[in-house]
Structures are given as structure tokens and as C-alpha cells.
Design a protein around this motif. Structure first.
Motif, PDB file in Angstrom:
ATOM      1  N   TRP A 160       0.835  -1.206   0.000  1.00 47.37           N
ATOM      2  CA  TRP A 160       0.000   0.000   0.000  1.00 47.37           C
ATOM      3  C   TRP A 160       0.870   1.257   0.000  1.00 47.37           C
ATOM      4  CZ3 TRP A 160      -1.719   2.492   5.053  1.00 47.37           C
ATOM      5  CH2 TRP A 160      -2.427   3.681   4.804  1.00 47.37           C
ATOM      6  N   GLY A 161       1.899   1.262   0.850  1.00 46.07           N
ATOM      7  CA  GLY A 161       2.769   2.430   0.945  1.00 46.07           C
ATOM      8  C   GLY A 161       3.493   2.723  -0.358  1.00 46.07           C
ATOM      9  N   ILE A 162       3.988   1.682  -0.999  1.00 47.71           N
ATOM     10  CA  ILE A 162       4.693   1.880  -2.267  1.00 47.71           C
ATOM     11  C   ILE A 162       3.730   2.401  -3.326  1.00 47.71           C
ATOM     12  CG2 ILE A 162       5.844   0.669  -4.159  1.00 47.71           C
ATOM     13  CD1 ILE A 162       7.104  -1.169  -2.049  1.00 47.71           C
ATOM     14  N   ALA A 163       2.539   1.809  -3.375  1.00 47.48           N
ATOM     15  CA  ALA A 163       1.554   2.246  -4.374  1.00 47.48           C
ATOM     16  C   ALA A 163       1.155   3.698  -4.151  1.00 47.48           C
ATOM     17  CB  ALA A 163       0.325   1.339  -4.312  1.00 47.48           C
ATOM     18  N   VAL A 211      -8.371  -0.094  -2.026  1.00 43.85           N
ATOM     19  CA  VAL A 211      -8.359  -1.551  -1.856  1.00 43.85           C
ATOM     20  C   VAL A 211      -7.120  -1.981  -1.090  1.00 43.85           C
ATOM     21  CG1 VAL A 211      -8.122  -3.749  -3.080  1.00 43.85           C
ATOM     22  CG2 VAL A 211      -9.764  -2.047  -3.879  1.00 43.85           C
ATOM     23  N   LEU A 212      -5.967  -1.442  -1.468  1.00 46.14           N
ATOM     24  CA  LEU A 212      -4.719  -1.807  -0.796  1.00 46.14           C
ATOM     25  C   LEU A 212      -4.722  -1.342   0.663  1.00 46.14           C
ATOM     26  CD1 LEU A 212      -2.119  -0.998  -3.603  1.00 46.14           C
ATOM     27  CD2 LEU A 212      -3.033  -3.226  -2.933  1.00 46.14           C
ATOM     28  N   LYS A 213      -5.276  -0.167   0.909  1.00 42.79           N
ATOM     29  CA  LYS A 213      -5.379   0.333   2.278  1.00 42.79           C
ATOM     30  C   LYS A 213      -6.289  -0.561   3.108  1.00 42.79           C
ATOM     31  CE  LYS A 213      -6.668   4.441   4.945  1.00 42.79           C
ATOM     32  NZ  LYS A 213      -7.194   5.843   4.864  1.00 42.79           N
ATOM     33  N   VAL A 247      -7.267  -4.857   7.244  1.00 43.86           N
ATOM     34  CA  VAL A 247      -7.728  -6.201   7.604  1.00 43.86           C
ATOM     35  C   VAL A 247      -6.583  -7.017   8.194  1.00 43.86           C
ATOM     36  CG1 VAL A 247      -8.551  -8.400   6.666  1.00 43.86           C
ATOM     37  CG2 VAL A 247      -9.612  -6.254   5.936  1.00 43.86           C
ATOM     38  N   ALA A 248      -5.421  -6.948   7.560  1.00 45.82           N
ATOM     39  CA  ALA A 248      -4.262  -7.680   8.067  1.00 45.82           C
ATOM     40  C   ALA A 248      -3.853  -7.190   9.452  1.00 45.82           C
ATOM     41  CB  ALA A 248      -3.091  -7.538   7.091  1.00 45.82           C
ATOM     42  N   ARG A 249      -3.968  -5.887   9.680  1.00 43.54           N
ATOM     43  CA  ARG A 249      -3.654  -5.330  10.997  1.00 43.54           C
ATOM     44  C   ARG A 249      -4.616  -5.852  12.054  1.00 43.54           C
ATOM     45  NH1 ARG A 249      -5.135   0.357  10.746  1.00 43.54           N
ATOM     46  NH2 ARG A 249      -7.176  -0.580  11.181  1.00 43.54           N
ATOM     47  N   ASP A 250      -5.895  -5.915  11.707  1.00 41.66           N
ATOM     48  CA  ASP A 250      -6.895  -6.391  12.662  1.00 41.66           C
ATOM     49  C   ASP A 250      -6.731  -7.870  12.981  1.00 41.66           C
ATOM     50  OD1 ASP A 250      -7.959  -3.869  12.737  1.00 41.66           O
ATOM     51  OD2 ASP A 250      -9.578  -4.297  11.301  1.00 41.66           O
TER      52      ASP A 250
END
Length: 206
Positions: free
Chosen positions: A92-95, A115-117, A122-125
């Protein structure tokens, strides 16, 4: 036989588990037959759990072995989730940086970043709580207790883990539920394998 696990109660600490089947499995099973059948079940946390839960008087070594296997399972999952979050956040950061660099403001670019954010969120949760290893002995005890037939409320589980009920619900319940799912599936798989071995031996008259 209503449950193949019941056979394990007939074993004792001096019974030798063999990794090849010998003796007659058909008809009345001897301790040696049961040990031989158990030896054909693939090793791993499922078989170890089945022995711990249904065999007689588990030794300290058995208990330690299961706890170590459960800990490895959880730590591997924690690392997998942490890597998943790191990767999602990085992508997400690179994009986002590339979009700013190229001054991309069109709808497709914005949608892609959203979408990337969202994937990163979701991965963080899904991350396991910090300092998981400090609570893991209590988590494992709660999970094994459930598999032995204990049906504790959330309040009782929280007390067993030394946390408040709200902390248990918000932080630890998902970890316990995940672990229970893994352990139940592994133990059930081992039991199915043992049943297949016993039935096969009965058919073949080995």
C-alpha cells in the motif's frame, strides 16, 4: 466401538508404541495391537493430543511435548500474520508513493489505493496480541481444558488467564478460538486415521 479413542484408555505407560503393525488386529484387540495401530498414525500434534486426552495418566513429558507443539503452532501463526500485515502495508505504501510521484488522481488509481489500504487494515486487525508468549501457557491450558470437556464462561476463562473479562473478549478470545479450531481439527484427523488403521487391520487380519 462408539469412539476409537476409547481404545487408548487401555494402554499404560509401559506399552511400547510400534511404527509397524504386528499382531492380530481383528477381533479382540490387545494392548500391543492398539499400540501398533497408534504407531501408524502420523506423528504430530494431533496424535500427541489424542494420547494426552484419552490415554491413561499422561506423563510430564507428554504434557510438555504437547505444550511445546501448541506454542510452536501459535508462534508460527503469529509470525505469518505479522508478515502478512508487513507485506500489505508495504505494498500500500509503495503504491501510494508511486501515485503521488506520478500525480495519479484518476478514479482507478484512487480505487486501487483504497483496496490496498483496506487489505492492510484487515491484516492489521488479524494480528495476534503483543506479548502473546507471556499469556500462552494459560491460553493453552484453557484450550486443552475445553477439549477435556470443560465448558468455561468467558468470565471463567478470563480469570484462568489472569485478565479482565472485557480484555478477554476484546483481545484474547479470538486467539483462544483460533487455537481451539486448530487443535480440534488436528485431534479429529488423528482419530480418523486411527480408526482407519484399526478397520484395515480387522479386514486384513494382521
Amino acid at each position: 466401538m462408539t469412539d476409537v479413542r476409547e481404545l487408548l484408555a487401555r494402554l499404560n505407560p509401559t506399552t511400547i508404541r510400534m511404527d509397524v503393525g504386528t499382531g492380530a488386529v481383528a477381533g479382540s484387540l490387545t494392548n500391543i495391537d492398539i499400540a501398533a495401530a497408534l504407531g501408524m498414525v502420523p506423528g504430530g500434534i494431533g496424535r500427541d493430543l489424542m494420547e494426552l486426552l484419552h490415554g491413561p495418566n499422561p506423563s510430564r513429558n507428554q504434557i510438555v511435548k504437547v505444550l511445546e507443539a501448541i506454542t510452536r503452532l501459535a508462534m508460527e501463526e503469529r509470525n505469518r500474520r505479522s508478515k502478512g500485515y508487513f507485506d500489505a502495508r508495504t505494498i500500500w505504501g509503495i503504491a501510494e508513493c508511486m501515485a503521488k510521484f506520478h500525480r495519479e488522481r484518476d478514479e482507478a488509481s484512487r480505487r486501487n489505493l483504497e483496496v490496498l489500504k483496506a487489505r492492510a487494515a484487515v491484516a492489521r486487525d488479524q494480528l495476534f496480541p503483543e506479548r502473546l508468549e507471556e499469556r500462552f501457557p494459560q491460553i493453552a491450558a484453557v484450550a486443552i481444558g475445553f477439549m477435556k470437556g470443560e465448558r468455561l464462561s468467558n468470565r471463567e476463562r478470563a480469570a484462568a488467564m489472569g485478565v479482565s473479562e472485557s480484555a478477554y473478549r476484546q483481545v484474547w478470545a479470538s486467539v483462544v478460538d483460533w487455537l481451539l479450531t486448530q487443535l480440534i481439527e488436528a485431534e479429529q484427523s488423528a482419530a480418523r486415521c486411527l480408526l482407519q488403521v484399526v478397520r484395515s487391520g480387522a479386514r486384513d487380519g494382521l
